[in-house]
Write a protein that holds these residues in place. Sequence first.
Motif, PDB file in Angstrom:
ATOM      1  N   GLU A   1     -12.312  -2.041  30.366  1.00 40.10           N
ATOM      2  CA  GLU A   1     -13.402  -1.774  31.395  1.00 40.10           C
ATOM      3  C   GLU A   1     -14.680  -1.609  30.991  1.00 40.10           C
ATOM      4  N   GLY A   2     -15.027  -0.974  29.881  1.00 39.27           N
ATOM      5  CA  GLY A   2     -16.393  -1.006  29.252  1.00 39.27           C
ATOM      6  C   GLY A   2     -16.885  -2.179  28.603  1.00 39.27           C
ATOM      7  N   VAL A   3     -15.856  -3.049  27.820  1.00 46.50           N
ATOM      8  CA  VAL A   3     -16.207  -4.085  27.194  1.00 46.50           C
ATOM      9  C   VAL A   3     -16.572  -5.097  28.139  1.00 46.50           C
ATOM     10  N   GLU A   4     -15.806  -5.423  29.251  1.00 44.07           N
ATOM     11  CA  GLU A   4     -15.835  -6.306  30.199  1.00 44.07           C
ATOM     12  C   GLU A   4     -17.174  -5.899  31.025  1.00 44.07           C
ATOM     13  N   TRP A   5     -17.526  -4.897  31.414  1.00 39.46           N
ATOM     14  CA  TRP A   5     -18.726  -4.415  32.133  1.00 39.46           C
ATOM     15  C   TRP A   5     -19.706  -4.948  31.225  1.00 39.46           C
ATOM     16  N   PHE A   6     -19.931  -4.753  29.656  1.00 42.83           N
ATOM     17  CA  PHE A   6     -20.945  -5.121  28.875  1.00 42.83           C
ATOM     18  C   PHE A   6     -21.197  -6.520  28.788  1.00 42.83           C
ATOM     19  N   LEU A   7     -19.979  -7.366  28.864  1.00 40.77           N
ATOM     20  CA  LEU A   7     -19.989  -8.706  28.781  1.00 40.77           C
ATOM     21  C   LEU A   7     -20.727  -9.387  30.017  1.00 40.77           C
ATOM     22  N   ARG A   8     -20.357  -8.592  31.202  1.00 45.98           N
ATOM     23  CA  ARG A   8     -20.696  -9.155  32.362  1.00 45.98           C
ATOM     24  C   ARG A   8     -22.112  -8.736  32.838  1.00 45.98           C
ATOM     25  N   GLU A   9     -22.647  -7.466  32.542  1.00 45.84           N
ATOM     26  CA  GLU A   9     -24.036  -6.946  32.969  1.00 45.84           C
ATOM     27  C   GLU A   9     -24.969  -6.789  31.767  1.00 45.84           C
TER      28      GLU A   9
ATOM     29  N   TRP B   1     -24.809  -8.326  28.262  1.00 44.29           N
ATOM     30  CA  TRP B   1     -24.733  -9.404  27.014  1.00 44.29           C
ATOM     31  C   TRP B   1     -25.582 -10.462  27.719  1.00 44.29           C
ATOM     32  N   PRO B   2     -25.714 -11.004  28.819  1.00 43.07           N
ATOM     33  CA  PRO B   2     -26.412 -11.862  29.020  1.00 43.07           C
ATOM     34  C   PRO B   2     -28.095 -11.622  28.949  1.00 43.07           C
ATOM     35  N   LYS B   3     -28.139 -10.523  29.415  1.00 42.59           N
ATOM     36  CA  LYS B   3     -29.822  -9.969  29.187  1.00 42.59           C
ATOM     37  C   LYS B   3     -29.884  -9.769  27.849  1.00 42.59           C
TER      38      LYS B   3
ATOM     39  N   GLU C   1     -31.757  10.913  18.014  1.00 44.25           N
ATOM     40  CA  GLU C   1     -31.867  11.341  16.640  1.00 44.25           C
ATOM     41  C   GLU C   1     -30.871  10.837  15.931  1.00 44.25           C
ATOM     42  N   GLU C   2     -29.460  11.107  16.370  1.00 45.26           N
ATOM     43  CA  GLU C   2     -28.377  10.674  15.792  1.00 45.26           C
ATOM     44  C   GLU C   2     -27.476   9.697  16.627  1.00 45.26           C
ATOM     45  N   VAL C   3     -27.829   9.305  17.783  1.00 44.58           N
ATOM     46  CA  VAL C   3     -27.195   8.313  18.572  1.00 44.58           C
ATOM     47  C   VAL C   3     -28.508   7.881  19.553  1.00 44.58           C
ATOM     48  N   LEU C   4     -28.103   6.813  20.058  1.00 47.41           N
ATOM     49  CA  LEU C   4     -28.855   6.410  21.223  1.00 47.41           C
ATOM     50  C   LEU C   4     -28.069   6.047  22.548  1.00 47.41           C
ATOM     51  N   ILE C   5     -28.599   6.753  23.564  1.00 46.80           N
ATOM     52  CA  ILE C   5     -27.945   6.910  24.854  1.00 46.80           C
ATOM     53  C   ILE C   5     -28.393   5.623  25.936  1.00 46.80           C
ATOM     54  N   ALA C   6     -27.487   5.080  26.333  1.00 45.88           N
ATOM     55  CA  ALA C   6     -27.770   3.977  27.287  1.00 45.88           C
ATOM     56  C   ALA C   6     -26.672   3.936  28.460  1.00 45.88           C
ATOM     57  N   ASP C   7     -27.297   4.508  29.593  1.00 46.63           N
ATOM     58  CA  ASP C   7     -26.115   4.461  30.618  1.00 46.63           C
ATOM     59  C   ASP C   7     -26.388   3.125  31.955  1.00 46.63           C
ATOM     60  N   THR C   8     -27.353   2.422  31.764  1.00 46.88           N
ATOM     61  CA  THR C   8     -27.332   1.327  32.437  1.00 46.88           C
ATOM     62  C   THR C   8     -27.742  -0.156  31.497  1.00 46.88           C
ATOM     63  N   ALA C   9     -27.532  -1.041  32.102  1.00 45.70           N
ATOM     64  CA  ALA C   9     -27.806  -2.398  31.320  1.00 45.70           C
ATOM     65  C   ALA C   9     -28.974  -2.569  30.738  1.00 45.70           C
ATOM     66  N   GLU C  10     -30.016  -2.161  31.623  1.00 43.77           N
ATOM     67  CA  GLU C  10     -31.419  -1.992  30.988  1.00 43.77           C
ATOM     68  C   GLU C  10     -31.428  -1.150  29.843  1.00 43.77           C
ATOM     69  N   ASP C  11     -30.946   0.188  30.012  1.00 43.63           N
ATOM     70  CA  ASP C  11     -30.970   1.047  28.825  1.00 43.63           C
ATOM     71  C   ASP C  11     -30.241   0.367  27.579  1.00 43.63           C
ATOM     72  N   PHE C  12     -29.137  -0.293  27.907  1.00 47.87           N
ATOM     73  CA  PHE C  12     -28.503  -0.973  26.483  1.00 47.87           C
ATOM     74  C   PHE C  12     -29.604  -2.133  26.030  1.00 47.87           C
TER      75      PHE C  12
END
Length: 198
Positions: free
Chosen positions: A38-46, A48-50, A138-149
């Motif tokens: 689910e997460g990978v397909e969302w990433f590819l769709r929402e 990766w193009p950006k 600090e130890e991780v980068l949080i991204a909860d939206t496509a724009e955040d990623f």
Amino acid sequence: KPLYSIPFGVEVPPMVRRDCEPQSLFHLGSMDWLPNVEGVEWFLREVWPKVHEALPGVRLYLAGRKMPERLMKLQSEGVTVVGEVPDAMDFIATKQINVVPLLSGSGIRVKIIEAMAAGKAVVATTVGAQGIDCRDGEEVLIADTAEDFVRQIRHCVEDPLYSQKIGENAARLVAEKYNPDQQAQTLVQIYNKVANNN
């Protein structure tokens, strides 16, 4: 009764020095687990193009056992679907940034801990990082939206020293808090405390 909470320990095999491909993203996880798919397909769709539009030199690698056939056949510019890898830590060593776009699921992601132990910058959703005692920025980068990623990935790609710093902080955190030897010592201390109180 007293209650003690001890984080799990991860014994990470020694890293073999490998040339790390700059501007490379990777996702590594069992692809027979629905939240990963689910997460990978969302990433590819929402996402990766950006990312590809903003950073055309970036490449994305998708790895993991039982990769769905539809992903193995994926043809998307800049994306390489690797499937199962013989050595996870060797694969991790050759990439720069770990993306973990989990939208659902529970439990601690051991693959994130392994990537952190390897000194890789991890960009993850809040769900992906849950249960790990890490701090955003600090130890991780949080991204909860496509724009955040896109923003977090862009920062890491355009400032490799920043990406390296996040990875170094992550490796230090894992060594201090998720080391099996350290957990064993903590457990012995708890046993001694309980025994002495009785």
